[in-house]
Design an enzyme around this catalytic site. Structure first.
Site, PDB file in Angstrom:
ATOM      1  N   GLU A 206      -4.703  -3.514  -6.007  1.00  0.00           N
ATOM      2  CA  GLU A 206      -4.487  -3.737  -4.576  1.00  0.00           C
ATOM      3  C   GLU A 206      -3.192  -4.499  -4.317  1.00  0.00           C
ATOM      4  O   GLU A 206      -2.453  -4.192  -3.363  1.00  0.00           O
ATOM      5  CB  GLU A 206      -5.674  -4.493  -3.983  1.00  0.00           C
ATOM      6  CG  GLU A 206      -6.938  -3.641  -3.879  1.00  0.00           C
ATOM      7  CD  GLU A 206      -8.166  -4.428  -3.460  1.00  0.00           C
ATOM      8  OE1 GLU A 206      -9.210  -3.792  -3.247  1.00  0.00           O
ATOM      9  OE2 GLU A 206      -8.083  -5.672  -3.359  1.00  0.00           O
TER      10      GLU A 206
ATOM     11  N   LYS B 289     -19.833  -9.672  -6.712  1.00  0.00           N
ATOM     12  CA  LYS B 289     -18.910  -8.587  -6.395  1.00  0.00           C
ATOM     13  C   LYS B 289     -17.539  -8.883  -7.006  1.00  0.00           C
ATOM     14  O   LYS B 289     -17.011  -9.990  -6.875  1.00  0.00           O
ATOM     15  CB  LYS B 289     -18.769  -8.419  -4.888  1.00  0.00           C
ATOM     16  CG  LYS B 289     -18.048  -7.139  -4.461  1.00  0.00           C
ATOM     17  CD  LYS B 289     -18.149  -6.978  -2.942  1.00  0.00           C
ATOM     18  CE  LYS B 289     -17.659  -5.608  -2.511  1.00  0.00           C
ATOM     19  NZ  LYS B 289     -16.221  -5.428  -2.768  1.00  0.00           N
TER      20      LYS B 289
ATOM     21  N   GLY C 292      28.292 -10.995   6.569  1.00  0.00           N
ATOM     22  CA  GLY C 292      27.939 -12.065   5.637  1.00  0.00           C
ATOM     23  C   GLY C 292      29.010 -13.129   5.549  1.00  0.00           C
ATOM     24  O   GLY C 292      28.995 -13.957   4.633  1.00  0.00           O
TER      25      GLY C 292
ATOM     26  N   SER D 141     -15.892 -11.516  -3.275  1.00  0.00           N
ATOM     27  CA  SER D 141     -16.434 -11.640  -1.923  1.00  0.00           C
ATOM     28  C   SER D 141     -16.870 -13.065  -1.655  1.00  0.00           C
ATOM     29  O   SER D 141     -17.386 -13.754  -2.545  1.00  0.00           O
ATOM     30  CB  SER D 141     -17.618 -10.695  -1.745  1.00  0.00           C
ATOM     31  OG  SER D 141     -18.257 -10.912  -0.507  1.00  0.00           O
TER      32      SER D 141
ATOM     33  N   SER E 242      38.253 -11.584   0.921  1.00  0.00           N
ATOM     34  CA  SER E 242      37.731 -11.548   2.283  1.00  0.00           C
ATOM     35  C   SER E 242      36.224 -11.436   2.156  1.00  0.00           C
ATOM     36  O   SER E 242      35.710 -10.889   1.167  1.00  0.00           O
ATOM     37  CB  SER E 242      38.285 -10.334   3.048  1.00  0.00           C
ATOM     38  OG  SER E 242      37.519 -10.074   4.210  1.00  0.00           O
TER      39      SER E 242
ATOM     40  N   HIS F  13      -8.112  17.946  -5.072  1.00  0.00           N
ATOM     41  CA  HIS F  13      -8.605  17.870  -3.688  1.00  0.00           C
ATOM     42  C   HIS F  13      -9.801  16.927  -3.558  1.00  0.00           C
ATOM     43  O   HIS F  13     -10.673  17.112  -2.706  1.00  0.00           O
ATOM     44  CB  HIS F  13      -9.013  19.266  -3.174  1.00  0.00           C
ATOM     45  CG  HIS F  13      -7.904  20.256  -3.186  1.00  0.00           C
ATOM     46  ND1 HIS F  13      -7.007  20.385  -2.152  1.00  0.00           N
ATOM     47  CD2 HIS F  13      -7.522  21.172  -4.126  1.00  0.00           C
ATOM     48  CE1 HIS F  13      -6.129  21.343  -2.434  1.00  0.00           C
ATOM     49  NE2 HIS F  13      -6.417  21.824  -3.634  1.00  0.00           N
TER      50      HIS F  13
END
Length: 455
Positions: A330, A323, A98, A317, A138, A187
């Site tokens: 998400e 929709k 850097g 949509s 430094s 499950h």
């Protein structure tokens, strides 16, 4: 564009006439036209804070002329306030220490300080970027320190408040839904009934534990490498420099930083950054679990699970009218994916410590700070635009419970496992409920059935 000529140890470089940066910055800008990604503002501001505090301490120690120090202080404070953000032009993908970005700051502060003193921009007189702005430092101890400073500042604001708000939102829904009976699932199959509030209490606890994990890394992040200079030995810095600069950084930031216990570790390794990133990844994993559950529970509206409803925010949509999609969950899941990817990069970056210096500092800094910022923003959006607007569909929840074959588990203490299994099988074959079959076969009195079958 008009240019001015700047001279450094390698020769003459043409620099834009109106730029505060100088030759070393221009060389780096020319050498690394890679991604177009530069350090975020929090990193630049934290780096400027180091320069400001260093100038004050060097002046107090009698190492820096007070007139020069005052000009440097003013110039560095302007950078702290973000007034020169457009002057920090170097790509993240640069020299691994850097150094280019440290020199970018040294040159901008020196140039602005010279302008304050002489009215002229640029040059190396009277304020020199190395001799004065970088005095006692430094790149090898400054950049690791700034990673810690910037990361901890972002953790305390905005990440922790954002996660606290998300935790409270989930806790609120846990209490609101405490009497909503619903079907549990294991499950991806029907399981025993629970309360929707219990499900949300699990989500709230995940975030609560995430907060505890994040706060637990603070002792390592508060250690700063300042004072080690090039290789950790502290050559060319005053013995009081580091402690005094760090004290002023703490006062300015409101956070309690301290000098690293071992400067060789602080510069050769980036274990604290790796640890912090691992914690952020854990929080990201928690968010994926919560966001996925919520979008599944809200799936439908006619042919999904539909036990809850989430806010409708936008058309889902371009072809199907009406929709609506779970856009916030998400987005949160995508953020989590980015954080997990960042963690992999940071993990690899942490392995870039060769002898006395890690040489993947810029990419570690970029990914770590991005992860913190993304998690904070996503948590705020998740809480405000999704969690707080969730409602329970009680009828749907009750219907699923009544139809569940898993309800037969409640009868096992009274009729035994094998008989209960036979009852469930018959209910499945006939399409009737467990309660209906149990009533038809008069297995137990109605009052007992109602008690055992979550009436």
């Amino acid at each position: 564009m008009k240019y001015r000529e700047e001279k450094d140890t390698m020769g003459i470089v043409k620099v834009p006439e109106d730029a505060y940066y100088g030759s070393q910055t221009q060389r780096a800008a020319d050498n690394f036209p890679i991604s177009g990604i530069t350090f975020p503002a929090i990193f630049i501001q934290s780096l400027a804070l180091v320069k400001k505090c260093a100038a004050r301490v060097n002046s107090e120690l009698g190492l820096l002329d007070s007139k020069l120090a005052e000009a440097i202080l003013k110039a560095a404070q302007e950078a702290v306030e973000g007034k020169h953000n457009d002057q920090f032009v170097i790509d993240i993908f640069q020299t691994g220490s850097g150094t280019s970005t440290n020199m970018n700051m040294n040159e901008v502060v020196a140039s602005r300080a010279n302008e304050i003193l002489t009215g002229k921009k640029g040059g190396r007189s009277p304020v020199h970027p190395n001799d004065h702005v970088n005095l006692g430092q430094s790149s090898n101890d400054v950049i690791p320190s700034v990673i810690h400073i910037a990361a901890l500042r972002l953790i305390y604001d905005p990440l922790i408040p954002a996660l606290q708000d998300l935790h409270l939102a989930l806790l609120k829904k846990s209490k609101e839904f405490k009497d909503v009976k619903k079907l549990g699932r294991t499950h991806l199959q029907d399981a025993l009934p629970i309360f929707l509030g219990q499900e949300f209490s699990g989500y709230a606890r995940q975030i609560e534990l995430g907060l505890e994990r994040i706060q637990a890394v603070e002792p390592r992040l508060t250690e700063l490498a300042l004072g080690g200079t090039a290789v950790g030995s502290g050559l060319n810095t005053h013995p009081e420099f580091a402690s005094r600069v760090i004290s002023q950084i703490s006062e300015s930031s409101g956070l309690s930083f301290k000098e690293a216990k071992n400067h060789f570790e602080a510069q050769a390794a980036q274990d604290a950054a790796v640890e912090t990133s691992g914690v952020l990844k854990t929080v990201a994993v928690s968010l994926v679990k919560i966001a996925n559950d919520i979008r599944w529970l809200a799936s439908g509206p006619r042919s999904g699970i539909g036990e809850i409803s989430i806010p409708s925010l936008q058309p889902g949509s371009s072809i199907m009218p009406g929709k609506v999609n779970p856009v916030i969950p998400e987005a949160v899941i995508q953020v989590a994916a980015q954080v997990m990817g960042n963690d992999t990069t940071i993990m690899i970056g942490g392995q870039g410590g060769y002898f006395e210096l890690n040489v993947m500092l810029p990419v570690i800094a970029h990914n770590l700070l991005q992860s913190i910022t993304l998690l904070a923003s996503a948590s705020i959006v998740f809480a405000e635009k999704c969690i707080l607007g969730i409602t329970a569909n009680r009828k749907t929840c009750e219907t699923y419970i009544e139809k569940s074959l898993a309800l037969v588990t409640g009868l096992v203490p009274e009729i035994g496992y094998d008989r209960a299994a036979a009852l469930a099988k018959k209910a499945n074959e006939t399409g009737k409920t467990v309660r209906e079959i149990a009533m038809e076969e008069k297995i137990l009195p109605k009052d007992t059935l109602d008690k055992l079958l979550w009436a």
